[in-house]
Every structure is written in C-alpha cells, then in structure tokens.
Design a protein around this motif. Structure first.
Motif, mmCIF file in Angstrom:
data_model
loop_
_atom_site.group_PDB
_atom_site.id
_atom_site.type_symbol
_atom_site.label_atom_id
_atom_site.label_comp_id
_atom_site.label_asym_id
_atom_site.label_seq_id
_atom_site.Cartn_x
_atom_site.Cartn_y
_atom_site.Cartn_z
ATOM 1 N N ASP A 147 0.836 -1.210 0.000
ATOM 2 C CA ASP A 147 0.000 0.000 0.000
ATOM 3 C C ASP A 147 0.868 1.256 0.000
ATOM 4 O O ASP A 147 0.598 2.225 -0.720
ATOM 5 N N GLN A 148 1.945 1.247 0.790
ATOM 6 C CA GLN A 148 2.841 2.402 0.834
ATOM 7 C C GLN A 148 3.542 2.605 -0.509
ATOM 8 O O GLN A 148 3.685 3.740 -0.988
ATOM 9 N N LEU A 149 3.963 1.519 -1.130
ATOM 10 C CA LEU A 149 4.604 1.626 -2.440
ATOM 11 C C LEU A 149 3.648 2.182 -3.476
ATOM 12 O O LEU A 149 4.030 3.006 -4.324
ATOM 13 N N GLN A 150 2.411 1.721 -3.447
ATOM 14 C CA GLN A 150 1.427 2.189 -4.419
ATOM 15 C C GLN A 150 1.233 3.705 -4.307
ATOM 16 O O GLN A 150 1.139 4.402 -5.324
ATOM 17 N N ARG A 151 1.196 4.207 -3.085
ATOM 18 C CA ARG A 151 1.069 5.656 -2.895
ATOM 19 C C ARG A 151 2.316 6.378 -3.415
ATOM 20 O O ARG A 151 2.224 7.437 -4.039
ATOM 21 N N GLN A 152 3.479 5.798 -3.169
ATOM 22 C CA GLN A 152 4.726 6.428 -3.602
ATOM 23 C C GLN A 152 4.833 6.471 -5.116
ATOM 24 O O GLN A 152 5.360 7.428 -5.688
ATOM 25 N N TRP A 153 4.338 5.430 -5.784
ATOM 26 C CA TRP A 153 4.448 5.373 -7.233
ATOM 27 C C TRP A 153 3.595 6.437 -7.935
ATOM 28 O O TRP A 153 3.749 6.654 -9.130
#
Length: 350
Positions: A307-313
């Motif tokens: 979830d954190q990666l998706q926001r960062q992308w």
C-alpha cells in the motif's frame, strides 16, 4: 488507500487442477482473509462457486484497492499482460520459467531459493519472503511425541509422484528384500496426516523430477509435513528443500553416496527413530516459523508495504534494472577497451 480485496488467480479448482500448488493458494487465500477480503478467481475453468477472470475484467474497472495475485508458472506473463492497469503481485513458488517481470511488480517468494532467484533477475522489484504456511491439521494431529515407532505399521512411506527412478526401482525393491514394510502411495490422498502418522520413515527425492522439467522445487512442503508428524525424513536437498532440511539434523540426504549406505541408514532409523529425528527444540522452532499465525503476520506486513509503495508510485515511477543482455554487452565493451588500451603504441587517452 488500503488494500480492500486480494484476488488469487488459479486456472481452476476441479480434479484436473488439484495439486500442491492449488492447495497452497486456497489456503493462502483463506489466511489472507483474516487481514482483508480475499477470493479465488479462475481463468480457465468456469465455476459457480467463484468468479471468472474474463467476466471481472469486462465488468469492473481497475481499482487501486484491489490486489491481484498471480502464481501459476508458465501462465504468469500472459496473466500480467491481461491485468495491465491493475495492481498485480507475483506469488512465486518454483523458479526457472525464464520470463522477466515488468518494473514495479512485487515478488512474494515462498522460499529463500526463489527469493534469491528474483533478487538476481529483478533486483529493483519489491521482494518479500512469505513462506507457505503449515495447515493447522499438521500441528494439531501430528504425532511427534511417539518416539518408539511401534504404533506405526508402515516402516517406509514413499509418494510415487516426483520420486526418482533410483528410489522406485532400486531403493524400494532393495528395502523390501530386507523385509522392510514399504508403502508406495500414488494418486490423491484425502488424509495425508493419518498416512504420515502411520509411517516411521518418509522418503522424498524430487531433484531429478524438477531438473528434468527445468524449474525448481518451490517450497517442499511434504518433508516439513512429515517432520511435523514425527517421521524420520530422508530427502533430496535441491532448491527450496535446503531452506528447512539441514542434513544430519532436521533431515537426512537420500541417495547419499551408495545404495548400501542408504539401506543401512534407513534400517537403523526404522529401529531407532528417536535418534534420527530433529532435536525437539529445533523442530519446534521450524514448525513455529511456518505456522499460520506467524505467516499471517508476514502477510499483514507485506500488504502494508505494498500500500505504501502504491502511494509512492503516484509521485515516483518504479525503479527498473537493465536487461541481462545489456549488462553483458556493457561488460564485453569494458573488456575490449582494456585490451585495446594495452596494445603497444595505442594513444594514451588520459
């Protein structure tokens, strides 16, 4: 944004698709259901009890709170293409299929062997170690306290599938000639726990099976399940089996040097199983590490990270690594330049 639903893609769930990989995906989907909603989705076989991939792709637009899990070996590349625009992760069991992954597709490896494979092939993709969980029945019904083996009518248990010709055509006949009670099990067994609990020694030799297919042993649940039931395990040590099979401790190498050596060790283990089983503390730690509560913690962590990666992308695109051919070509060019620089009379470019 948080993951609301995890969809596990499998080709089907009926008899022709029944195998260890399907059992693991079904169990994992049930386990992940304790963190968020999860469901099984088929893409070859239509069933009334679960959604069908083509129908979902037609009826639902991509959603960032839905994560699709692909896992089925040779089907992975085409499934990722079909799911372009959706959030996708690869639940990696066996390795060696030869495909590459697009940047940003996470790898959820079930073994350190598979994790290392993708750590080499896709070093910029998000990588996680999420071993397969032991079904609670192995821990609840495993008869590890039985040290004598007198209540186990089967001296040696062999599962025909994946077994080598050496085991089936040399070792098993030689054991029977010595009066050892050997059961060779073939076909699907509904209650494997009971079968393991009635066996003293379990033989598992999958190295040649997987080497002939060009892919790897993804996790190697059978030896671990046999240990949980108190069997003495003789196994090959290929691929992921080396994750939890420590030769001479938790398990023993099969096909070790000579047929006579195997025969002698197996016969001694039948007579003195308590001396050949793993130390209780080590076995307990191994089983605890692969129990469902421990793996549920890992899945919870993985979903939060994704979830954190998706926001960062949304701000920075996923990192990528150059293809292997480009890396090798670059190294060839570097070597060529070094050779040229050493040639007599070559101008010094410095």
């Amino acid at each position: 944004m948080a993951t609301r639903l995890v969809r596990f893609l499998v080709p089907g769930t009926s008899g022709c698709f029944r195998c260890g990989g399907l059992s693991v995906e079904l169990q994992t989907a049930s386990l992940v259901g304790a963190v968020c909603d999860s469901e099984i989705v088929t893409y070859r076989e239509r069933r009334d009890d679960c959604p069908y991939l083509a129908d979902l792709l037609r009826s639902e637009p991509p959603s960032e709170d839905v994560l699709w899990i692909v896992s089925w070996g040779f089907d992975v590349p085409q499934l990722i293409r079909r799911l372009r625009g959706h959030r996708v992760a690869y639940h990696a069991h066996s390795s060696g299929y030869g495909f590459d992954l697009p940047p940003g597709v996470p790898v959820l490896a079930v073994s350190r062997n598979t994790l290392g494979y993708w750590g080499d092939r896709a070093p910029r993709n998000p990588l996680f170690l999420v071993p397969n969980a032991l079904d609670p029945q192995w821990l609840e019904r495993g008869d590890r306290a039985d040290a004598s083996g007198r209540d186990r009518p089967i001296d040696v248990l062999v599962q025909a599938r994946k077994s080598s010709d050496y085991v089936l055509r040399q070792l098993v006949p030689a054991l029977r000639q010595r009066g050892v009670k050997v059961e060779v099990q073939s076909g699907w067994v509904e209650d494997l726990v009971s079968l393991f609990n009635r066996s003293t020694v379990y033989l598992y030799d999958s190295a040649e099976y997987w080497r002939g297919r060009g892919v790897t042993e993804g996790f190697g649940l059978p030896p671990l399940e046999a240990m949980a039931c108190g069997c003495v395990v003789f196994t090959s040590l290929n691929h992921a089996l080396a994750d939890h099979c420590d030769p001479g401790r938790s398990a023993h190498q099969i096909g070790c040097g000579s047929l006579a050596h195997d025969l002698n060790r197996i016969q001694v283990a039948i007579g003195e199983p308590c001396q050949w089983r793993p130390p209780a503390a080590e076995l307990g730690a191994l089983l605890h590490a692969n129990a469902e509560p421990r793996l549920l913690e890992r899945w919870r962590h993985v979903l939060l990270e994704l979830d954190q990666l998706q926001r960062q992308w949304h701000q920075d695109p996923p990192l990528s690594s150059p293809p292997t051919w480009r890396l090798r070509w670059g190294q060839i060019q570097q070597r060529a330049r070094r050779v040229v620089d050493r040639l007599p009379g070559w101008p010094n470019q410095a």
